[in-house]
Design a protein around this motif. Sequence first.
Motif, mmCIF file in Angstrom:
data_model
loop_
_atom_site.group_PDB
_atom_site.id
_atom_site.type_symbol
_atom_site.label_atom_id
_atom_site.label_comp_id
_atom_site.label_asym_id
_atom_site.label_seq_id
_atom_site.Cartn_x
_atom_site.Cartn_y
_atom_site.Cartn_z
ATOM 1 N N TYR A 32 13.129 -19.876 29.137
ATOM 2 C CA TYR A 32 14.117 -19.894 28.061
ATOM 3 C C TYR A 32 14.155 -21.219 27.295
ATOM 4 C CZ TYR A 32 16.190 -15.445 29.482
ATOM 5 O OH TYR A 32 16.400 -14.115 29.751
ATOM 6 N N SER A 115 15.446 -9.910 27.927
ATOM 7 C CA SER A 115 14.153 -10.595 28.011
ATOM 8 C C SER A 115 13.058 -9.635 28.456
ATOM 9 C CB SER A 115 14.254 -11.767 29.006
ATOM 10 O OG SER A 115 12.993 -12.396 29.154
ATOM 11 N N SER A 146 13.834 -11.564 23.722
ATOM 12 C CA SER A 146 12.431 -11.966 23.645
ATOM 13 C C SER A 146 11.574 -10.721 23.467
ATOM 14 C CB SER A 146 12.000 -12.739 24.895
ATOM 15 O OG SER A 146 11.975 -11.911 26.034
ATOM 16 N N TRP A 199 11.147 -15.226 20.196
ATOM 17 C CA TRP A 199 12.497 -15.400 20.705
ATOM 18 C C TRP A 199 13.465 -15.322 19.533
ATOM 19 C CZ3 TRP A 199 14.029 -15.638 25.728
ATOM 20 C CH2 TRP A 199 13.021 -15.816 26.680
#
Length: 208
Positions: A32, A115, A146, A199
């Motif tokens: 991250y 994610s 993401s 992202w």
Amino acid sequence: MRAITVPGTEGYAEDAAWLIPRYESVSFVDKYRAVSHLIPAAPSTILDIGAGTGVDSSWLAELGHDVVAIEPVTAFRDAGIKLHPSRRIEWIDDSLPGLVKIAQREKEFDAVLISAVWGHLAPDERRLAMSNIVPLLKSAAVLVMSIRHGLAPANRRVFEISADDTIELAKSFGLEMTLIARTPSIQPLNCQAGVTWSWLAFKRSYAP
């Protein structure tokens, strides 16, 4: 009776034995890095959709956050409960696009993380998913996503999705983009294969 496979989870149960240690080898901080500054600093409520084995949820819990970890793959969920026991993490067997169980609670979160999940959803599923995600966001909440780009294993259900299309979809549901970043994969094998990640971060710009 044959178990029903949740759309987007194809191949994961079969590959769980080698995927679990692979997931555990990647730290939250490394994964991250592009968006970590957007994670609330004060203890907050965070929804981790597609939590895998709970590496991210565990890191957030250690910071004092209360985390709801949603994971539809039983092997990952069981591994997460065993590997990352924490009173601050609640595990739920739920999934996109419906998020039926978490929606029934009518609870809002300070942050929602998605994610490495979005690419498993077909276009109509992504629209339905977004419609179910937005009501889970508090007025000042952050949504972090993401999106994977590059070849995927043959036994996975994966769609190539552009960041621009995702941004437009989010805008149509009242979300405002606050960040976009493109990063290489931090997993050596994926990096060698040319896998990259987009992202994205959003906030609610008006009540839906």
